[in-house]
Design an enzyme around this catalytic site. Structure first.
Site, PDB file in Angstrom:
ATOM      1  N   LEU A 220      -1.983  -5.518  -7.302  1.00  0.00           N
ATOM      2  CA  LEU A 220      -2.732  -4.286  -7.094  1.00  0.00           C
ATOM      3  C   LEU A 220      -1.905  -3.220  -6.399  1.00  0.00           C
ATOM      4  CD1 LEU A 220      -6.106  -5.849  -5.877  1.00  0.00           C
ATOM      5  CD2 LEU A 220      -5.583  -4.939  -8.152  1.00  0.00           C
ATOM      6  N   GLY A 221      -0.922  -3.631  -5.611  1.00  0.00           N
ATOM      7  CA  GLY A 221      -0.121  -2.670  -4.873  1.00  0.00           C
ATOM      8  C   GLY A 221       0.748  -3.370  -3.856  1.00  0.00           C
TER       9      GLY A 221
ATOM     10  N   PRO B  47       2.727  -7.572  -0.658  1.00  0.00           N
ATOM     11  CA  PRO B  47       1.974  -7.194  -1.854  1.00  0.00           C
ATOM     12  C   PRO B  47       0.521  -7.673  -1.790  1.00  0.00           C
ATOM     13  CG  PRO B  47       3.355  -9.095  -2.306  1.00  0.00           C
ATOM     14  CD  PRO B  47       3.706  -8.647  -0.922  1.00  0.00           C
TER      15      PRO B  47
ATOM     16  N   LYS C 285      -3.898 -10.693   0.013  1.00  0.00           N
ATOM     17  CA  LYS C 285      -2.816 -10.007   0.726  1.00  0.00           C
ATOM     18  C   LYS C 285      -1.806 -11.058   1.186  1.00  0.00           C
ATOM     19  CE  LYS C 285      -2.084  -6.916   4.684  1.00  0.00           C
ATOM     20  NZ  LYS C 285      -2.783  -6.212   5.789  1.00  0.00           N
TER      21      LYS C 285
ATOM     22  N   ASP D 239      -5.496   2.876  13.334  1.00  0.00           N
ATOM     23  CA  ASP D 239      -4.766   3.259  12.112  1.00  0.00           C
ATOM     24  C   ASP D 239      -5.739   3.743  11.038  1.00  0.00           C
ATOM     25  OD1 ASP D 239      -2.493   3.729  10.628  1.00  0.00           O
ATOM     26  OD2 ASP D 239      -2.370   1.701   9.836  1.00  0.00           O
TER      27      ASP D 239
END
Length: 839
Positions: free
Chosen positions: A531-532, A538, A553, A650
């Site tokens: 996904l990214g 990743p 993740k 964040d």
């Protein structure tokens, strides 16, 4: 006692007076023509900012002394300028800094000059050397004419007010040159200088190899340093005329202690002093990663961005100088442990050199292409060529001759690398073939294992056929117990490693997943399911056996920061349950693998929509307002309603994920911190987060609180309604950020000009103005002026439009520094909406 009857006392008094006349008084800022500096004497600038005298660098036990300058008000002794950086002295008692023949000169014991300002003799009256309060050490004559200054002769530190210049007449550069190592201020390998032709700054290795470029000056920043866009502490200026071209900077708040350094790591760094933590805070650094620095690990050294230290020697090599490596100076690189045979079969029992395979490597520069068709021919060519140290084969043959520089170990997820074959002595590699007996034994074991495996599979199939339902119930119970057992054991493993505390484990209700089941769910982490790529690794799409979709993740970095993020995610999200927070389904720890399993969010992150001209059209006003409200409710839960009081630290648009109904969910709790129920703020020595979203008190002083999250929320809100990034550029020359742009429109009563163009047909004017008002209230400079999230939600949900007028936001550059509102600024939303209706 009568002094007249004691001649020894009178004589001692005479010598003391004579000494005071020839040497400096403690605390003076000037070395006059008849004075000198030696021993432990120092001079201090008039305002007490800087001190100059002899010092010994680092923790060195050697008697090497230098004349240098450091901050007087900084408790951690920080050297900013060195005179005799190449020629230390061993005895400061007999070494003297004084004015001689029109120059400032450092003499050693035998009155030999070892450092001088190197000026032509002048007869303009008495000279004096003065330490100014901006850190400039100057030599001037009786008429205050400047003859020499340290600002024109920097070492590794660039202070505010100084120039980094190129003299267009003499073609000379003012350069920042790194120290050799932490205990030796001699010129190192890295230098920063201005390229006059391109109006850009470059970092040069060993006076010849350029490896970083700032990009040209575009009037506000250097184009390849986007961090400067969010720079709310420093004011930058670039000047170019027929005499010189130079870059300089100053501080909006002169009370901030800041410096710019060409570090021994090969990075340029901008740092500010945090008095609250007694440490230097790194504001930004270039190049962005250590492995981008040219030849940082030296010949035959390998750089790995995921390990500490970053440098290590290749197999068969050892550090050329272990002392230098201990001082973070890796430039000498590594040397072979065993010499190569170079085709001489009579040596080393006739064993020829061999090759060590190194996959996933960023390959060295300057390979030599060889016209051979096969990998075996390529290997043979390098083996028989004595100067060849390695080769690569990728449908064609390339060899490397001599030292290997800039080797970098890439992660398994990085597909930009290749395989390098390193030539080593045969003794460095285990090449003894297995014996016939061993081969026979391995064959027997293999056949037996296959028979046992098939027998086991047959038994399982037979048992399932006999009692499928009963067996399924038992398997479910056993799997549940197995999962709980492994979950507890792996949590205990982290506890034993000091990563989790016993109290963290209590109440942890989060299932453990084994690595194999995650591989199956993600198709063995296939690229199709990727996904990214996040900051810690990743993210893949996966599907559990139950059919549930998940986001996986995979933390690829093993640094302390990555481990801390993993701990935060496991412990915090497991205890948080809210419709506007991403839910964590489980975790895995096996070997070096650390994996988190989240609920799958099909619509990606918020920034994917609002900053894309095409995608933003699908976000109409009602949808955006609901997203704003959902984010606010999620933050309120963290600050007030959850079992833990949490500061996210964040918050940004890329950390707001959207589900299938476009409901927002806050994610990424790796940097979050738990604070006490009654605790309003805390201090950290390491400022983390994302520039453009960090509050001023956190960025400058390291102080974070729930009001820090409120500031970040305000930035996100303004980005949602405008479709613009906070760190972007705008038409107004008075604004360098979205906050400055929005504030200018507010003061000019041009509120609707901030609206994303795609909202013109769907926007509700009074809601838009309300959001703008709330956004500006959240980003005010003073944390006490910002509302709490409970008040924010009341303002968003409530019918009243009589909101307070905001004060000047933080980080607004170019406007009047007064925080008072202008005469034409709207005082309430009633007035604003009435004026909008009249347009």
């Amino acid at each position: 006692m009568d002094n007249k009857k004691n001649p020894w006392l009178m004589l001692s008094f005479f010598f003391i007076c004579l000494s005071l006349n020839n040497h400096l008084s403690l605390g003076a800022d000037t070395i006059s023509a008849n004075q000198s500096l030696s021993g432990d004497q120092t001079i201090i600038s008039n305002g007490g900012n800087f001190e100059l005298g002899f010092f010994t660098p680092g923790n060195s036990s050697r008697s090497n002394y230098y004349i240098g300058m450091w901050y007087k008000k900084v408790s951690l002794k920080t050297i900013v300028w060195v005179a005799n950086r190449e020629t230390p002295v061993s005895d400061i008692g007999s070494s003297v800094l004084r004015i001689s023949d029109g120059n400032l000169v450092l003499f050693i014991e035998s009155q030999i000059p070892i450092w001088s300002t190197n000026l032509s003799p002048t007869s303009s009256g008495a000279l004096e050397a003065v330490l100014l309060d901006d850190g400039n050490f100057v030599l001037r004559d009786g008429s205050n004419k400047l003859l020499w200054q340290s600002f024109d002769n920097p070492t590794h530190t660039w202070l505010p007010g100084a120039k980094m210049a190129y003299n267009n007449r003499t073609k000379q550069n003012i350069r920042l040159i790194s120290w050799k190592n932490t205990e030796d201020p001699a010129p190192g390998l890295f230098a920063l200088e201005l390229q006059q032709i391109t109006s850009s700054y470059v970092i040069v290795y060993n006076k010849s190899q350029l490896y970083w470029n700032s990009g040209p000056w575009d009037g506000k920043i250097f184009s390849w340093v986007p961090e400067m866009r969010a720079n709310y502490i420093y004011k930058f200026s670039y000047v170019s005329n027929e005499n010189e071209s130079y870059f300089t900077y100053s501080l909006y708040d002169p009370s901030i202690i800041s410096r710019f350094v060409m570090d021994i790591s090969g990075h340029i760094q901008q740092l500010s002093w945090l008095e609250s933590t007694k440490q230097w805070n790194l504001f930004w650094s270039q190049p962005r990663t250590q492995c981008e620095v040219h030849a940082f690990c030296g010949p035959f050294g390998k750089c790995n961005q995921q390990s500490l230290p970053f440098c290590s020697c290749l197999k068969g090599f050892q550090a050329t100088s272990s002392n230098s490596w201990n001082l973070s100076d890796f430039s000498a690189g590594c040397a072979r442990k065993t010499s190569l045979q170079c085709g001489n079969d009579s040596l080393a029992n006739g064993k020829r050199d061999k090759f060590w395979e190194m996959p996933n490597m960023k390959l060295p520069q300057n390979p030599q292409t060889v016209a051979f068709g096969s990998s075996s021919e390529c290997e043979s060519t390098c083996l028989n060529y004595c100067s060849c140290t390695a080769y690569i084969y990728d449908n064609h043959c390339s060899i490397y001759v001599g030292d290997l520089l800039n080797l970098q170990q890439l992660t398994s997820a990085d597909t930009n690398g290749g395989t390098l074959y390193l030539k080593l002595a045969a003794s460095e590699l285990s090449d003894s073939p297995p014996s016939k007996k061993r081969m026979k034994l391995l064959l027997i074991i293999g056949i037996t294992s296959v028979i046992v495996l098939f027998a086991s599979i047959s038994m399982c199939i037979w048992q399932r056929k006999m009692s499928k339902r009963k067996e399924n119930r038992q398997i479910n119970k056993r799997n549940q117990a197995h999962r709980m057992l492994h979950g507890e054991s792996h949590v205990q493993e982290l506890i034993d490693l000091g990563e989790l505390k016993e109290e963290d484990e209590k109440g942890l209700d989060l299932p453990f997943y084994d690595l194999e089941s995650i591989r199956v769910a993600t198709g063995n982490f296939s690229d199709e399911n990727k996904l990214g790529q996040g900051g810690y690794g990743p993210v893949y799409k996966g599907k559990l056996p139950s059919g549930q979709e998940i986001a996986v993740k995979r933390l690829s970095r093993v640094s302390g920061q990555g481990l801390k993020e993993f701990k935060n995610e496991v412990l915090l999200i497991a205890k948080l349950q809210h419709r506007n927070l991403v839910r964590l389904h489980g975790y895995c720890i096996e070997g070096s693998e650390k994996i988190l399993l989240y609920e799958y969010m099909p619509n990606k992150s918020l920034d994917f929509f609002i900053f894309d001209q095409k995608q933003s059209m699908s976000l109409h006003w009602e949808m955006r307002f609901n997203i704003i409200l959902g984010i606010a409710r999620g933050i309120l839960y963290l600050h007030q309603d959850s079992r833990l009081r949490i500061i996210h630290r964040d918050l940004k648009t890329s950390n707001i994920l959207l589900d299938h109904k476009m409901n927002p969910k806050i994610s990424d709790f790796g940097l979050a911190r738990i604070v006490g129920d009654r605790q309003t703020e805390a201090i950290t020595s390491k400022v983390v987060g994302t520039h453009g979203y960090i509050s001023p008190e956190y960025a400058i002083d390291g102080i974070f609180s729930i009001k820090s999250d409120v500031f970040s929320f305000g930035v996100v809100l303004l980005e949602i309604i405008s479709g613009k990034r906070n760190t972007g550029f705008y038409k107004s020359e008075q604004a360098m950020s979205l906050l400055g742009y929005a504030w200018g429109l507010w003061t000019d009563n041009m509120l609707m000009d901030l609206m994303d163009e795609t909202l013109q047909d769907t926007c509700i004017a009074d809601q838009f103005v309300k959001c703008l008002n709330i956004g500006l209230l959240c980003v005010q400079s003073n944390p006490s002026d910002r509302p709490t999230m409970s008040i924010v939600i009341k303002m968003l949900d409530g019918e009243t439009v009589n909101l307070p007028a905001p004060k000047r936001p933080a980080f607004v550059i170019g406007r009047d520094q007064s925080s008072s509102t202008s005469s034409n600024k709207p005082e309430s939303i009633n007035e604003v909406t009435n004026s909008l209706g009249a347009r």
